[in-house]
Write an enzyme that holds these catalytic residues in place. Sequence first.
Site, PDB file in Angstrom:
ATOM      1  N   GLY A  77       0.799  -1.213   0.000  1.00 17.20           N
ATOM      2  CA  GLY A  77       0.000   0.000   0.000  1.00 17.20           C
ATOM      3  C   GLY A  77       0.833   1.264   0.000  1.00 17.20           C
ATOM      4  N   ASN A 160      -7.364   5.004   8.873  1.00 10.00           N
ATOM      5  CA  ASN A 160      -6.797   3.759   9.381  1.00 10.00           C
ATOM      6  C   ASN A 160      -6.697   3.711  10.899  1.00 10.00           C
ATOM      7  OD1 ASN A 160      -4.732   5.805   8.528  1.00 10.00           O
ATOM      8  ND2 ASN A 160      -3.411   4.504   9.768  1.00 10.00           N
ATOM      9  N   GLN A 188      -7.811   0.906   3.763  1.00  9.09           N
ATOM     10  CA  GLN A 188      -8.602   0.379   4.887  1.00  9.09           C
ATOM     11  C   GLN A 188     -10.047   0.086   4.498  1.00  9.09           C
ATOM     12  OE1 GLN A 188      -7.878  -0.687   7.834  1.00  9.09           O
ATOM     13  NE2 GLN A 188      -5.728  -0.081   7.914  1.00  9.09           N
ATOM     14  N   HIS A 208      -3.260  -7.213   2.288  1.00  3.96           N
ATOM     15  CA  HIS A 208      -3.114  -7.753   3.636  1.00  3.96           C
ATOM     16  C   HIS A 208      -4.069  -7.128   4.641  1.00  3.96           C
ATOM     17  CE1 HIS A 208      -0.600  -4.545   5.712  1.00  3.96           C
ATOM     18  NE2 HIS A 208      -0.594  -4.132   4.462  1.00  3.96           N
ATOM     19  N   CYS A 335       2.580   1.840  11.023  1.00  6.79           N
ATOM     20  CA  CYS A 335       3.707   2.474  10.345  1.00  6.79           C
ATOM     21  C   CYS A 335       4.372   3.545  11.201  1.00  6.79           C
ATOM     22  CB  CYS A 335       3.241   3.087   9.026  1.00  6.79           C
ATOM     23  SG  CYS A 335       2.620   1.855   7.869  1.00  6.79           S
TER      24      CYS A 335
END
Length: 388
Positions: A77, A160, A188, A208, A335
């Site tokens: 992503g 997210n 998302q 994922h 992240c």
Amino acid sequence: MDRRFVYLDYAASAPLRPEAVAARSAYEAEPWACANPSSLHTLGREAQAALEGARRTVAACLGCGFRPMDVSFCGGGTEANNLGVVGLAEGARERYPGRRRVVLSAVEHDSVIDLASPLKARGFSVDVASPDASGAVGPDRVAPLLGDDVALVCLMAANNETGVVQPVPAVAEAAKASGALVFVDAIQAFGRIPLGLSPVDGVSIAGHKIGAPQGTAALVVRGGAPYRNQEFGGGQEGGRRPGTPDVAGAVALAAVSELCVGAIPEVRPAVAALARGVYGRLCAPGTGIRPTAGAEVGDDRLPGIVSVVVEGVESETLILALDAAGFEVSAGSACSSGSLDPSHVLTAMGIPRDLALGSLRISFDERVDPADLDAFCDELLAVVARWR
């Protein structure tokens, strides 16, 4: 590993689905699984046919007029967001030299908001649209920043961290009326809610998040939208993402996309009901836990993200205590999990720093065991009671 863990961090990476394993295994069992889909021989053509089949499926799942040729498979992503934002911004400027400004929302994922400096280094100016207290960035927030010098407007489909669904169609309509391109990070939201992407020029998805393998993703750029390639060497994936593609991964992504998008009408309300139950328990009066963006999970929230802040206890303390008890959650975006600063999303929403430092994100989909959610709530309430 003898301990049992209850995994509640699906928004970071969801458990692999059996359908993904089956699709990938079926492809890898074929005699052409070893072949490069760019090769002209028979096995190469068979691999290419499988890749194009995956492309058709992903385009159909997105709908909104996107075509198979618009889909470029890539490695994640973050890569899709980087390629999409910079490629569309530079494409717009190349076609319309006066358009040298990019508008980002303040609640974008790090892989978009952190592009502000690189965009400035490439000669763009960047403006940031702030959300309201609920975390939404509506057309009233974006419209004052629009003008005939704007190349691109970026707004994620759903946040997210908080799960707030953004009003993409309304913002996109305003942006398109001003002549700007629109890019949507749907990572998302894809496979969890219907997407209104008809006016949108570029979209990113990542496998994922919905149970496809890690390292599977797609950048989708509408035909005719100006785009300047950012990677070079080979010309694969329409030139947007050159290099030998992961056909098995693309096939697995397509299978899970079709499954999840088709199940939205049944799955969405069921998961939303579970989230409402978690909010109801955690945010009851006197617990010291409050929702970040309102506890009611409706059409303006992703169904499987519960976002709360805990008064007087920092996220790290909570996460480690919960981990010791076998419950796996996060403070927000994976992240930026190593950062000591509060979430830029919660800060932009006006949540005070000391409270934002106590944020937790609990995320799941229809595969979660409701009994595990109840046990998690028991544990978190006990942990908070001990620390307060």
